[in-house]
Write a protein that holds these residues in place. Structure first.
Motif, PDB file in Angstrom:
ATOM      1  N   SER A   1      -2.544 -38.857 -27.440  1.00  0.00           N
ATOM      2  CA  SER A   1      -2.116 -37.621 -26.857  1.00  0.00           C
ATOM      3  C   SER A   1      -1.607 -38.078 -25.350  1.00  0.00           C
ATOM      4  O   SER A   1      -2.530 -38.560 -24.680  1.00  0.00           O
ATOM      5  N   PRO A   2      -0.313 -37.851 -24.959  1.00  0.00           N
ATOM      6  CA  PRO A   2       0.166 -37.975 -23.581  1.00  0.00           C
ATOM      7  C   PRO A   2      -0.159 -37.011 -22.645  1.00  0.00           C
ATOM      8  O   PRO A   2      -0.186 -37.060 -21.556  1.00  0.00           O
ATOM      9  N   ILE A   3      -0.615 -35.832 -23.056  1.00  0.00           N
ATOM     10  CA  ILE A   3      -1.200 -34.803 -22.413  1.00  0.00           C
ATOM     11  C   ILE A   3      -2.415 -34.886 -21.954  1.00  0.00           C
ATOM     12  O   ILE A   3      -3.402 -34.943 -22.946  1.00  0.00           O
ATOM     13  N   MET A   4      -2.803 -34.903 -20.571  1.00  0.00           N
ATOM     14  CA  MET A   4      -4.088 -35.514 -20.174  1.00  0.00           C
ATOM     15  C   MET A   4      -5.077 -34.469 -21.001  1.00  0.00           C
ATOM     16  O   MET A   4      -6.219 -34.820 -21.260  1.00  0.00           O
ATOM     17  N   GLU A   5      -5.021 -33.104 -20.754  1.00  0.00           N
ATOM     18  CA  GLU A   5      -5.996 -32.216 -20.951  1.00  0.00           C
ATOM     19  C   GLU A   5      -6.573 -32.428 -22.484  1.00  0.00           C
ATOM     20  O   GLU A   5      -7.484 -31.869 -23.219  1.00  0.00           O
ATOM     21  N   LEU A   6      -5.445 -32.841 -23.330  1.00  0.00           N
ATOM     22  CA  LEU A   6      -5.910 -33.187 -24.680  1.00  0.00           C
ATOM     23  C   LEU A   6      -6.389 -34.768 -25.091  1.00  0.00           C
ATOM     24  O   LEU A   6      -6.876 -34.978 -26.055  1.00  0.00           O
ATOM     25  N   GLU A   7      -6.580 -35.478 -24.088  1.00  0.00           N
ATOM     26  CA  GLU A   7      -7.248 -36.766 -24.298  1.00  0.00           C
ATOM     27  C   GLU A   7      -8.765 -36.663 -24.599  1.00  0.00           C
ATOM     28  O   GLU A   7      -9.483 -35.775 -24.308  1.00  0.00           O
ATOM     29  N   PRO A   8      -8.989 -37.621 -25.641  1.00  0.00           N
ATOM     30  CA  PRO A   8     -10.584 -37.484 -25.891  1.00  0.00           C
ATOM     31  C   PRO A   8     -11.439 -37.455 -24.681  1.00  0.00           C
ATOM     32  O   PRO A   8     -10.915 -38.393 -23.731  1.00  0.00           O
ATOM     33  N   GLY A   9     -12.466 -36.648 -24.471  1.00  0.00           N
ATOM     34  CA  GLY A   9     -13.201 -36.639 -23.175  1.00  0.00           C
ATOM     35  C   GLY A   9     -13.791 -37.851 -22.597  1.00  0.00           C
ATOM     36  O   GLY A   9     -13.892 -38.006 -21.307  1.00  0.00           O
ATOM     37  N   PHE A  10     -14.589 -38.467 -23.495  1.00  0.00           N
ATOM     38  CA  PHE A  10     -15.539 -39.426 -23.015  1.00  0.00           C
ATOM     39  C   PHE A  10     -14.453 -40.704 -22.518  1.00  0.00           C
ATOM     40  O   PHE A  10     -14.551 -41.417 -21.685  1.00  0.00           O
ATOM     41  N   GLY A  11     -13.291 -41.119 -23.279  1.00  0.00           N
ATOM     42  CA  GLY A  11     -12.454 -42.124 -22.710  1.00  0.00           C
ATOM     43  C   GLY A  11     -11.794 -41.692 -21.435  1.00  0.00           C
ATOM     44  O   GLY A  11     -11.451 -42.428 -20.427  1.00  0.00           O
ATOM     45  N   PHE A  12     -11.442 -40.309 -21.296  1.00  0.00           N
ATOM     46  CA  PHE A  12     -10.972 -39.985 -19.852  1.00  0.00           C
ATOM     47  C   PHE A  12     -11.999 -40.174 -18.890  1.00  0.00           C
ATOM     48  O   PHE A  12     -11.454 -39.987 -17.642  1.00  0.00           O
ATOM     49  N   LEU A  13     -13.196 -39.823 -19.142  1.00  0.00           N
ATOM     50  CA  LEU A  13     -14.418 -39.789 -18.163  1.00  0.00           C
ATOM     51  C   LEU A  13     -14.229 -41.176 -17.252  1.00  0.00           C
ATOM     52  O   LEU A  13     -14.664 -41.306 -15.911  1.00  0.00           O
ATOM     53  N   ILE A  14     -13.848 -42.320 -17.919  1.00  0.00           N
ATOM     54  CA  ILE A  14     -13.622 -43.581 -17.158  1.00  0.00           C
ATOM     55  C   ILE A  14     -12.729 -43.416 -15.948  1.00  0.00           C
ATOM     56  O   ILE A  14     -13.070 -44.217 -14.765  1.00  0.00           O
ATOM     57  N   LYS A  15     -11.514 -42.600 -16.084  1.00  0.00           N
ATOM     58  CA  LYS A  15     -10.641 -42.737 -14.945  1.00  0.00           C
ATOM     59  C   LYS A  15     -10.747 -41.241 -14.286  1.00  0.00           C
ATOM     60  O   LYS A  15      -9.809 -41.202 -13.504  1.00  0.00           O
ATOM     61  N   ALA A  16     -11.431 -40.589 -14.729  1.00  0.00           N
ATOM     62  CA  ALA A  16     -11.595 -39.007 -14.136  1.00  0.00           C
ATOM     63  C   ALA A  16     -12.062 -39.021 -12.789  1.00  0.00           C
ATOM     64  O   ALA A  16     -12.838 -40.273 -12.143  1.00  0.00           O
ATOM     65  N   ALA A  17     -11.942 -38.117 -11.963  1.00  0.00           N
ATOM     66  CA  ALA A  17     -12.421 -37.852 -10.647  1.00  0.00           C
ATOM     67  C   ALA A  17     -13.934 -37.721 -10.486  1.00  0.00           C
ATOM     68  O   ALA A  17     -14.535 -37.528 -11.651  1.00  0.00           O
ATOM     69  N   VAL A  18     -14.654 -37.945  -9.363  1.00  0.00           N
ATOM     70  CA  VAL A  18     -16.058 -37.993  -9.246  1.00  0.00           C
ATOM     71  C   VAL A  18     -16.532 -36.723  -9.586  1.00  0.00           C
ATOM     72  O   VAL A  18     -17.527 -36.727 -10.340  1.00  0.00           O
ATOM     73  N   GLY A  19     -15.807 -35.627  -9.146  1.00  0.00           N
ATOM     74  CA  GLY A  19     -16.411 -34.298  -9.499  1.00  0.00           C
ATOM     75  C   GLY A  19     -16.646 -34.019 -10.969  1.00  0.00           C
ATOM     76  O   GLY A  19     -17.693 -33.359 -11.536  1.00  0.00           O
ATOM     77  N   THR A  20     -15.592 -34.536 -11.561  1.00  0.00           N
ATOM     78  CA  THR A  20     -15.662 -34.294 -13.097  1.00  0.00           C
ATOM     79  C   THR A  20     -16.713 -35.098 -13.614  1.00  0.00           C
ATOM     80  O   THR A  20     -17.574 -34.915 -14.708  1.00  0.00           O
ATOM     81  N   LYS A  21     -16.754 -36.379 -13.340  1.00  0.00           N
ATOM     82  CA  LYS A  21     -17.891 -37.205 -13.709  1.00  0.00           C
ATOM     83  C   LYS A  21     -19.324 -36.663 -13.622  1.00  0.00           C
ATOM     84  O   LYS A  21     -19.998 -36.808 -14.475  1.00  0.00           O
ATOM     85  N   LEU A  22     -19.444 -36.040 -12.306  1.00  0.00           N
ATOM     86  CA  LEU A  22     -20.676 -35.379 -11.771  1.00  0.00           C
ATOM     87  C   LEU A  22     -20.992 -34.356 -12.933  1.00  0.00           C
ATOM     88  O   LEU A  22     -22.426 -33.935 -13.710  1.00  0.00           O
ATOM     89  N   VAL A  23     -19.915 -33.453 -13.121  1.00  0.00           N
ATOM     90  CA  VAL A  23     -20.188 -32.077 -14.008  1.00  0.00           C
ATOM     91  C   VAL A  23     -20.577 -32.611 -15.349  1.00  0.00           C
ATOM     92  O   VAL A  23     -21.544 -32.169 -16.137  1.00  0.00           O
ATOM     93  N   ALA A  24     -19.888 -33.704 -16.021  1.00  0.00           N
ATOM     94  CA  ALA A  24     -20.044 -33.960 -17.420  1.00  0.00           C
ATOM     95  C   ALA A  24     -21.307 -34.886 -17.629  1.00  0.00           C
ATOM     96  O   ALA A  24     -22.115 -34.622 -18.445  1.00  0.00           O
ATOM     97  N   GLY A  25     -21.567 -35.748 -16.590  1.00  0.00           N
ATOM     98  CA  GLY A  25     -22.852 -36.296 -16.414  1.00  0.00           C
ATOM     99  C   GLY A  25     -24.140 -35.432 -16.553  1.00  0.00           C
ATOM    100  O   GLY A  25     -24.980 -35.573 -17.139  1.00  0.00           O
ATOM    101  N   GLY A  26     -24.057 -34.457 -15.572  1.00  0.00           N
ATOM    102  CA  GLY A  26     -24.923 -33.577 -15.636  1.00  0.00           C
ATOM    103  C   GLY A  26     -25.226 -32.856 -16.938  1.00  0.00           C
ATOM    104  O   GLY A  26     -26.536 -32.489 -17.505  1.00  0.00           O
ATOM    105  N   LEU A  27     -24.198 -32.453 -17.433  1.00  0.00           N
ATOM    106  CA  LEU A  27     -24.180 -31.879 -19.017  1.00  0.00           C
ATOM    107  C   LEU A  27     -24.774 -32.777 -19.840  1.00  0.00           C
ATOM    108  O   LEU A  27     -25.646 -32.254 -20.788  1.00  0.00           O
ATOM    109  N   LEU A  28     -24.464 -34.015 -19.831  1.00  0.00           N
ATOM    110  CA  LEU A  28     -24.784 -34.969 -20.874  1.00  0.00           C
ATOM    111  C   LEU A  28     -26.266 -35.327 -20.779  1.00  0.00           C
ATOM    112  O   LEU A  28     -27.120 -35.426 -21.760  1.00  0.00           O
TER     113      LEU A  28
END
Length: 521
Positions: A255-282
């Motif tokens: 998918s070319p739409i960012m918000e529809l990309e698979p989450g874990f693949g997106f985390l590699i290039k995501a902003a630090v804040g997003t990584k922290l939130v997702a990492g905390g939940l994980l």
């Protein structure tokens, strides 16, 4: 016997409570900041024009559409306005107060999200600091990670309501209040968003209760189902899910739409804040507090957490849904963190929390500053499309009396804005999810993936609006039955659009040629 203030909210020994059920300054501060930030946030979401257009159609016709109301490429195909409640609210407010009214509805919705989490804190008896932190994260997520004015925001009210209802059902002697709240949460969700089935997830609170009562579980499920049926779309709920969650050109790993990309693949290039939130939940199920929960509660709350993880894995936009499904576990984790004992240290912590809470206001001000002046709705494509919009509005004036609504051909990125800005034209594609039965499905899918060019259905339309660099531009120019409209591009020449009209269509409209000069202004 009256419960002690230091009793834990789950009966475990690790989370001491300093809970204050009254509406205090801290809750008021979160509410004030959330409302101010929401009012300041620019209305620049790419999907908002379609929500306004759908709301306008419903208000003008006095009913919900059941067949495609906009795109001529799908006329007669099924269409369901499953987000009709916020869409009507957006458009109704716009008609009364202009675009400021849309911002007011957005602010009221954000305020509702804050109040819903505060009420959940009261029902679940979260600790004071767990409540403060949960409120601040909730506000930051829905105003920074997803600041858009979208019906999805209603889930930030409905899901906490459903969690609160489940906690009240678990502890109350009389289930009436909890069941009413359950029904209201389900009804709010089903009239606002496609993912209304998530309101059944809080049943895990009852399934994980130390004192398991099947009657309460059955009552919660029944009340939720009744709430789902409280909608004009009650007879079409399965059709809605089947149509919108079926095979889709824009879903999947490519998918070319960012918000529809698979989450874990997106985390590699995501902003630090997003990584922290997702990492905390994980890592929540790996923390010591989780192991000390009663086994039944650990199992069922973990299932809700896992469901959220699955939604995030499917698409990055599922991060907010993961948050909503993991809220009880997150609150317990925060309550297990020991607070500093020194008064000065606690004041410093409060100060840091206050600064963090004000972050959404700074973000909103910065976003408004970067946006600059716009034509109409502050849509990402508004500046580039402004000259073309002026010409189309002029050329299609009185289209109904001159042979019906014009058929317009455009691309996925521009269709949503054009459907709202130029309603006198029926556009080939309007920026929504491409339905499985849409004739533009292949075109949108391939074009957005930058693969082989599939020409849009321009030969069957009356007007064409495409990026000036589109591959089909030269083909249309070579067709003698079409006329290119000379429109001066905006300041950004790279974002210029090309506009063509069928010559026969132009001849049927005496003002068509006269409108060309208007497009140059």
């Amino acid at each position: 016997m009256k419960k002690s203030q230091h009793q834990t909210n789950t009966g475990s020994e690790f989370a001491e409570l300093s809970f204050k059920p009254a509406f205090g300054w801290d809750i008021g501060l979160c509410l004030l900041v959330a409302v101010c930030a929401a009012l300041l946030m620019p209305l620049d979401d790419a999907d908002l024009p379609m929500h306004l257009a759908t709301g306008a159609w419903i208000l003008d016709h006095g009913r919900l559409p059941l067949t495609e109301p906009f795109a001529w490429t799908r006329m007669g195909a099924p269409f369901f306005a499953y987000s009709w409640l916020p869409e009507v609210a957006y458009e109704g407010a716009r008609r009364v107060m202009g675009l400021v009214g849309v911002s007011v509805v957005h602010a009221v919705t954000v305020a509702g999200a804050v109040v819903a989490v505060w009420d959940l804190a009261r029902a679940a008896r979260w600790s004071l600091w767990a409540t403060r932190l949960m409120l601040s994260v909730h506000v930051i997520l829905w105003l920074l990670v997803q600041p858009a004015t979208r019906p999805q925001l209603v889930l930030a009210i409905a899901l906490p309501m459903a969690w609160a209802a489940a906690y009240r059902l678990r502890s109350a002697t009389s289930p009436v209040a909890g069941l009413v709240m359950t029904l209201l949460a389900a009804a709010l969700a089903v009239n606002s968003h496609l993912l209304f089935p998530l309101t059944i997830v809080p049943v895990v609170v009852l399934l994980g209760a130390e004192r398991f009562r099947l009657s309460r579980v059955a009552a919660f499920v029944a009340s939720t189902v009744v709430g789902w049926l409280c909608t004009p779309n009650a007879l079409h709920l399965l059709d809605i899910l089947r149509l919108n969650l079926g095979a889709n050109a824009l879903l999947g790993a490519a998918s070319p739409i960012m918000e529809l990309e698979p989450g874990f693949g997106f985390l590699i290039k995501a902003a630090v804040g997003t990584k922290l939130v997702a990492g905390g939940l994980l890592v929540l199920p790996l923390l010591p507090f989780y192991a000390r929960l009663p086994q039944r509660e650990r199992w069922w709350l973990g299932m809700a957490w896992l469901a959220g993880l699955g939604l995030f894995g499917l698409a990055i936009r599922g991060l907010l849904l993961w948050w909503l499904l993991a809220m009880p576990v997150v609150a317990l984790a925060l309550a297990s963190i020991p607070l500093p004992t020194l008064v000065s240290t606690r004041r410093a912590v409060v100060g840091a929390w206050v600064v963090a809470v004000f972050a959404p206001i700074g973000h909103a001000l910065k976003a408004r500053e970067l946006l600059g002046p716009v034509d109409g709705l502050p849509h990402p494509e508004a500046k580039a499309l402004a000259p073309a919009v002026r010409w189309l509005t002029c050329a299609t004036a009185g289209a109904d009396s001159a042979g019906g609504v014009a058929r317009g051909t455009t691309v996925f990125d521009d269709g949503s804005y054009l459907a709202w800005r130029v309603p006198s034209v029926s556009w080939s594609v309007d920026g929504r999810t491409i339905f499985p039965d849409s004739v533009t499905r292949a075109e949108a899918g391939q074009q957005l993936r930058y693969g082989a060019v599939v020409y849009p259905p321009w030969r069957h339309g009356d007007v064409v609006l495409l990026p000036a660099t589109h591959a089909v531009a030269a083909v249309i120019d070579a067709d003698s039955s079409w006329q290119r409209i000379a429109i001066t591009p905006g300041a950004d020449a790279a974002a210029a659009v090309g506009v063509w009209a069928r010559r026969k269509w132009m001849n049927d409209r005496p003002n068509g040629a006269a409108c060309v000069s208007d497009g140059r202004k």
